[in-house]
Write an enzyme that holds these catalytic residues in place. Structure first.
Site, PDB file in Angstrom:
ATOM      1  N   CYS A 238     -13.188 -20.578  22.363  1.00  0.00           N
ATOM      2  CA  CYS A 238     -14.467 -21.243  22.109  1.00  0.00           C
ATOM      3  C   CYS A 238     -14.493 -22.079  20.829  1.00  0.00           C
ATOM      4  O   CYS A 238     -15.352 -22.945  20.677  1.00  0.00           O
ATOM      5  CB  CYS A 238     -15.568 -20.194  22.076  1.00  0.00           C
ATOM      6  SG  CYS A 238     -15.468 -19.042  23.470  1.00  0.00           S
TER       7      CYS A 238
ATOM      8  N   HIS B 258     -21.058 -24.658  20.410  1.00  0.00           N
ATOM      9  CA  HIS B 258     -20.388 -24.193  21.621  1.00  0.00           C
ATOM     10  C   HIS B 258     -21.447 -23.655  22.561  1.00  0.00           C
ATOM     11  O   HIS B 258     -22.327 -22.882  22.155  1.00  0.00           O
ATOM     12  CB  HIS B 258     -19.377 -23.095  21.257  1.00  0.00           C
ATOM     13  CG  HIS B 258     -18.935 -22.281  22.410  1.00  0.00           C
ATOM     14  ND1 HIS B 258     -18.378 -22.833  23.546  1.00  0.00           N
ATOM     15  CD2 HIS B 258     -18.981 -20.935  22.622  1.00  0.00           C
ATOM     16  CE1 HIS B 258     -18.099 -21.853  24.402  1.00  0.00           C
ATOM     17  NE2 HIS B 258     -18.453 -20.709  23.863  1.00  0.00           N
TER      18      HIS B 258
ATOM     19  N   ASN C 130     -20.678 -21.987  30.528  1.00  0.00           N
ATOM     20  CA  ASN C 130     -19.809 -21.901  29.351  1.00  0.00           C
ATOM     21  C   ASN C 130     -18.397 -22.287  29.783  1.00  0.00           C
ATOM     22  O   ASN C 130     -17.726 -21.537  30.480  1.00  0.00           O
ATOM     23  CB  ASN C 130     -19.857 -20.479  28.800  1.00  0.00           C
ATOM     24  CG  ASN C 130     -18.981 -20.271  27.579  1.00  0.00           C
ATOM     25  OD1 ASN C 130     -18.046 -21.013  27.328  1.00  0.00           O
ATOM     26  ND2 ASN C 130     -19.267 -19.220  26.816  1.00  0.00           N
TER      27      ASN C 130
END
Length: 334
Positions: A112, A261, A291
């Site tokens: 991430c 993120h 995500n």
């Protein structure tokens, strides 16, 4: 001489899994409650034959419609789902597009915070004079590591790839500063226990078990302690952002746009509340994409540019956090 983001393109798999699909598959899941926390309405999922490399090829094809591939001096490829243990996907990409043999190429294993790390490395190569144009690729197919009966991860993650050209800034804009940090004590809060050399896959690691919340997974699957990761992000990230701003004589009010993120709606809203940020200064696109790990920030940048939220003359904060546990913040002038 510093680096700047010249171009970004991305590609998402054709298959879409909606929350309606999940409701139909798992009638006992409270999908409405999950959607309210995650903010994800749908996610793109790679087919069984589709790899991160395949997705990245599609993203690069779009990119090379705008940028001459002959000018690529290096390839930096971030993934945690490579086609092979070796060689790296970067070499496959060089071969596929017949890029210059003079171009360096390597993969790095990151999640991430991967785009922040990639930008930092590309900027360093440019500042040192080693390269003028670097192809930075961020691609993952996390869906292949997720147990379909684990709602804690299945609702969040989507697959995707982003390709960026990082080149020499011609007008003083671009990457200004970056702060990176590591919290290795939390390594086991977000991991796949089996499949490496420490614990090879076996019949034993494939045995499924249920956690206290009823999520089903094996040691071969992603395990995420969502509360622990959220607590880490909420405590560390605001401090790091303020540290970076302080080092550059800036305040939160001086920043025109924050791109975090895209971990989850709950995570981003928590950061917004803790840092007292105006909602209009925080870009989010997690709803239709999910995500996408290290590709989430470049995908968000591209979407923000396309809708006019990110424009020339702005000060931008990019911030990633997750697996490692890691966190990194970058100051960008557009």
């Amino acid at each position: 001489m510093n680096g700047t983001i010249k171009h970004i393109e991305y590609h998402l798999p054709a298959r879409i899994v909606t929350n309606t699909d999940l409701r139909n598959e798992f009638p006992d899941w409270d999908v409405d409650k999950i959607e309210k926390k995650s903010g994800v309405e749908q996610r793109h999922i790679a087919s069984a034959e589709e790899t991160a490399f395949d997705l990245s090829v599609k993203a690069c094809e779009k990119l090379f419609e705008q940028f001459d591939r002959e000018n690529i001096d290096g390839i930096i490829y971030c993934t945690q789902s490579p086609d092979y243990i070796m060689p790296s996907n970067a070499f496959l990409l060089q071969r596929h597009f017949k890029l210059s043999e003079r171009a360096f190429a390597f993969d790095f294993n990151h999640a991430c915070t991967g785009y922040i790390y990639g930008l930092m490395m590309a900027d360093s190569f440019i500042r040192s004079g080693v390269a003028k144009n670097i192809l930075l690729v961020n691609a993952d197919t996390y869906s292949k590591f997720i147990n379909t009966k684990d709602r804690s991860t299945r609702v969040l993650f989507g697959d995707g790839a982003a390709a960026s050209v990082i080149g020499v800034s011609e007008n003083g804009t671009g990457i200004k500063d970056v702060v990176l940090a590591t919290h290795g004590d939390g390594y086991d809060k977000f991991m796949i226990p089996a499949g490496g050399m420490r614990l090879p896959k076996s019949a034993a690691t494939a045995i499924e078990t249920a956690d206290h919340a009823g999520n089903i997974r094996s040691a071969d699957d992603i395990r995420m302690d969502g509360l622990a990761v959220w607590s880490f992000i909420n405590s560390k990230v605001p401090q790091q952002v303020n540290e970076l701003l302080g080092c550059n004589g800036l305040a939160l009010a001086d920043i025109d746009l924050f791109i975090f993120h895209q971990a989850s709606l709950m995570t981003i809203e928590s950061l917004v509340k803790k840092m007292q940020l105006p909602g209009e200064k925080v870009f989010m696109n997690i709803g239709k994409i999910g995500n996408t790990v290290s590709a989430s920030i470049p995908i968000a940048i591209k979407d923000a540019m396309d809708c006019g939220k990110m424009r020339p003359g702005q000060k931008i904060i990019l911030c990633g956090f997750g697996v490692g546990l890691s966190y990194g913040t970058l100051l960008l002038n557009t």
